[in-house]
Scaffold this motif. Sequence first.
Motif, PDB file in Angstrom:
ATOM      1  N   LYS A 125       0.851  -1.195   0.000  1.00 55.62           N
ATOM      2  CA  LYS A 125       0.000   0.000   0.000  1.00 55.62           C
ATOM      3  C   LYS A 125       0.885   1.243   0.000  1.00 55.62           C
ATOM      4  N   PRO A 126       0.360   2.376  -0.535  1.00 56.87           N
ATOM      5  CA  PRO A 126       1.201   3.575  -0.546  1.00 56.87           C
ATOM      6  C   PRO A 126       1.491   4.066   0.862  1.00 56.87           C
ATOM      7  N   ARG A 127       2.673   4.653   1.007  1.00 57.93           N
ATOM      8  CA  ARG A 127       3.008   5.244   2.305  1.00 57.93           C
ATOM      9  C   ARG A 127       2.353   6.615   2.397  1.00 57.93           C
ATOM     10  N   TYR A 128       2.207   7.087   3.615  1.00 53.68           N
ATOM     11  CA  TYR A 128       1.545   8.378   3.826  1.00 53.68           C
ATOM     12  C   TYR A 128       2.556   9.519   3.812  1.00 53.68           C
ATOM     13  N   ASP A 129       2.086  10.712   3.424  1.00 57.01           N
ATOM     14  CA  ASP A 129       2.918  11.906   3.530  1.00 57.01           C
ATOM     15  C   ASP A 129       2.891  12.441   4.968  1.00 57.01           C
ATOM     16  N   TYR A 130       1.711  12.379   5.556  1.00 56.14           N
ATOM     17  CA  TYR A 130       1.545  12.859   6.937  1.00 56.14           C
ATOM     18  C   TYR A 130       0.781  11.830   7.756  1.00 56.14           C
ATOM     19  N   VAL A 131       1.269  11.600   8.979  1.00 54.87           N
ATOM     20  CA  VAL A 131       0.505  10.845   9.963  1.00 54.87           C
ATOM     21  C   VAL A 131       0.203  11.810  11.104  1.00 54.87           C
ATOM     22  N   LEU A 132      -1.069  11.996  11.412  1.00 53.46           N
ATOM     23  CA  LEU A 132      -1.465  12.860  12.530  1.00 53.46           C
ATOM     24  C   LEU A 132      -1.993  11.966  13.644  1.00 53.46           C
ATOM     25  N   ILE A 133      -1.429  12.108  14.836  1.00 55.25           N
ATOM     26  CA  ILE A 133      -1.872  11.264  15.953  1.00 55.25           C
ATOM     27  C   ILE A 133      -2.673  12.124  16.926  1.00 55.25           C
ATOM     28  N   ASP A 134      -3.948  11.804  17.088  1.00 56.74           N
ATOM     29  CA  ASP A 134      -4.796  12.552  18.027  1.00 56.74           C
ATOM     30  C   ASP A 134      -4.596  11.985  19.427  1.00 56.74           C
ATOM     31  N   CYS A 135      -3.931  12.753  20.291  1.00 55.19           N
ATOM     32  CA  CYS A 135      -3.579  12.259  21.625  1.00 55.19           C
ATOM     33  C   CYS A 135      -4.686  12.523  22.644  1.00 55.19           C
ATOM     34  N   PRO A 136      -4.741  11.692  23.685  1.00 50.10           N
ATOM     35  CA  PRO A 136      -5.672  11.956  24.784  1.00 50.10           C
ATOM     36  C   PRO A 136      -5.139  13.103  25.648  1.00 50.10           C
ATOM     37  N   PRO A 137      -6.012  13.723  26.456  1.00 51.57           N
ATOM     38  CA  PRO A 137      -5.587  14.869  27.256  1.00 51.57           C
ATOM     39  C   PRO A 137      -4.886  14.453  28.549  1.00 51.57           C
ATOM     40  N   SER A 138      -3.995  13.496  28.489  1.00 46.53           N
ATOM     41  CA  SER A 138      -3.327  13.064  29.709  1.00 46.53           C
ATOM     42  C   SER A 138      -1.980  12.492  29.325  1.00 46.53           C
ATOM     43  N   LEU A 139      -1.135  12.351  30.316  1.00 46.66           N
ATOM     44  CA  LEU A 139       0.171  11.774  30.043  1.00 46.66           C
ATOM     45  C   LEU A 139       0.119  10.309  30.441  1.00 46.66           C
ATOM     46  N   ASN A 140      -0.113   9.434  29.486  1.00 47.49           N
ATOM     47  CA  ASN A 140      -0.153   8.014  29.792  1.00 47.49           C
ATOM     48  C   ASN A 140       0.641   7.276  28.718  1.00 47.49           C
ATOM     49  N   LEU A 141       0.576   5.963  28.755  1.00 48.63           N
ATOM     50  CA  LEU A 141       1.380   5.175  27.821  1.00 48.63           C
ATOM     51  C   LEU A 141       0.987   5.441  26.361  1.00 48.63           C
ATOM     52  N   LEU A 142      -0.282   5.806  26.139  1.00 49.29           N
ATOM     53  CA  LEU A 142      -0.718   6.105  24.766  1.00 49.29           C
ATOM     54  C   LEU A 142      -0.047   7.380  24.274  1.00 49.29           C
ATOM     55  N   THR A 143      -0.031   8.404  25.132  1.00 46.03           N
ATOM     56  CA  THR A 143       0.635   9.658  24.762  1.00 46.03           C
ATOM     57  C   THR A 143       2.129   9.423  24.552  1.00 46.03           C
ATOM     58  N   LEU A 144       2.727   8.622  25.416  1.00 45.00           N
ATOM     59  CA  LEU A 144       4.161   8.339  25.254  1.00 45.00           C
ATOM     60  C   LEU A 144       4.428   7.596  23.950  1.00 45.00           C
ATOM     61  N   ASN A 145       3.543   6.663  23.596  1.00 50.16           N
ATOM     62  CA  ASN A 145       3.692   5.980  22.307  1.00 50.16           C
ATOM     63  C   ASN A 145       3.600   6.972  21.155  1.00 50.16           C
ATOM     64  N   ALA A 146       2.685   7.929  21.275  1.00 55.08           N
ATOM     65  CA  ALA A 146       2.528   8.932  20.215  1.00 55.08           C
ATOM     66  C   ALA A 146       3.791   9.773  20.102  1.00 55.08           C
ATOM     67  N   MET A 147       4.306  10.225  21.233  1.00 57.05           N
ATOM     68  CA  MET A 147       5.475  11.106  21.198  1.00 57.05           C
ATOM     69  C   MET A 147       6.754  10.362  20.829  1.00 57.05           C
ATOM     70  N   SER A 148       6.815   9.080  21.130  1.00 58.70           N
ATOM     71  CA  SER A 148       7.984   8.295  20.718  1.00 58.70           C
ATOM     72  C   SER A 148       7.964   8.046  19.224  1.00 58.70           C
ATOM     73  N   ALA A 149       6.761   7.996  18.662  1.00 59.98           N
ATOM     74  CA  ALA A 149       6.634   7.718  17.221  1.00 59.98           C
ATOM     75  C   ALA A 149       6.809   8.986  16.391  1.00 59.98           C
ATOM     76  N   ALA A 150       6.593  10.145  17.015  1.00 56.94           N
ATOM     77  CA  ALA A 150       6.459  11.391  16.242  1.00 56.94           C
ATOM     78  C   ALA A 150       7.801  12.029  15.900  1.00 56.94           C
ATOM     79  N   ASP A 151       7.798  12.753  14.767  1.00 55.99           N
ATOM     80  CA  ASP A 151       8.905  13.646  14.438  1.00 55.99           C
ATOM     81  C   ASP A 151       8.688  14.994  15.108  1.00 55.99           C
ATOM     82  N   GLY A 152       7.427  15.385  15.236  1.00 53.79           N
ATOM     83  CA  GLY A 152       7.125  16.688  15.806  1.00 53.79           C
ATOM     84  C   GLY A 152       5.815  16.685  16.566  1.00 53.79           C
ATOM     85  N   VAL A 153       5.704  17.637  17.486  1.00 58.93           N
ATOM     86  CA  VAL A 153       4.451  17.803  18.227  1.00 58.93           C
ATOM     87  C   VAL A 153       3.752  19.045  17.691  1.00 58.93           C
ATOM     88  N   LEU A 154       2.489  18.883  17.363  1.00 60.49           N
ATOM     89  CA  LEU A 154       1.671  19.997  16.912  1.00 60.49           C
ATOM     90  C   LEU A 154       0.731  20.339  18.070  1.00 60.49           C
TER      91      LEU A 154
END
Length: 271
Positions: A125-154
């Motif tokens: 399948k084609p790769r994406y140009d942008y991946v946007l991760i919608d984070c929960p409003p808390s600092l938990n393992l999901l947020t950490l997974n998002a920030m570990s995966a990300a190049d940048g925080v918006l």
Amino acid sequence: MPAEKPTRILAVSNQKGGVGKTTTAINLGTALAAIGERVLLVDMDPQGNASTGLGVPRETRRITIYDVIVDGRSVDDAAVETAVPGLHIIPADADMSGVEIELSQADRRSYRLRDALALQGSTGKPRYDYVLIDCPPSLNLLTLNAMSAADGVLVPLQCEFFALEGLTQLMKTIDMVRQSLNPALEIQGLVLTMYDRRNALSGQVSADVRQHFGDKVYEAVIPRNVRVSEAPSFGKPVLIYDLKCTGSQAYLRLAKEVVARERHRRAKIAA
Ligand SMILES: Nc1ncnc2c1ncn2[C@@H]1O[C@H](COP(=O)(O)OP(=O)(O)OP(=O)(O)O)[C@@H](O)[C@H]1O
Ligand SMILES: [Mg+2]
């Protein structure tokens, strides 16, 4: 043949609740797709608001981000089309609230999303140009997974009195992630949301934030607009619900700015 453009992974994050993270993920994602980018939205919030807002009913959420993070399902399998051409989503469901316990002993528990995203496109399948991760409003393992995966925080920032206080907390989190999990994590940019030009406070917050963060703050400002808040109950991005309204037009300007800045950043690295 030119090398394929690398995927830019952005965590849409702010630990403060209700500041416009999900609205920005949905509508920036839609606007990016509208100007020709291939976009994947990852719904990392057990509330599942991004999934609902993009018209993915709960009963059809067959493979969710939980299955990706906990059971190792592939991103290619989990991503579903939306009504917006070029925009895919990996939905979320309430069952994600068990992730912390499920992963308590797991290998690379903070890198599950990063590892999964690294394999996107491997099934042809084609790769994406942008991946946007919608984070929960808390600092938990999901947020950490998002920030570990990300190049940048918006960072969406609501134009209200406590906006800067919430930011201090977020900056501490980003520093902590840089020191431990993801040294390359950047602040992609800050976007002012729910701006009300009749309210002097909105102008004050905007001026303060621009003074602190300079050109990290996008010029595009998202106004408070009732069409933006109505759209999710129809399972539609506001750009589909009412393209002409001020909110849609602002998200289009934001998308163009994100792409232009990204082009500029890459040109600087290449030079
Ligand atoms: N530009 C806007 N104009 C009017 N209402 C808006 C705007 N942006 C967001 N809202 C409304 O504000 C509320 C909070 O927005 P949203 O759900 O995007 O925030 P969030 O940061 O994702 O919240 P949470 O922290 O709970 O995940 C929603 O009801 C949304 O419809
Ligand atoms: Mg949200």
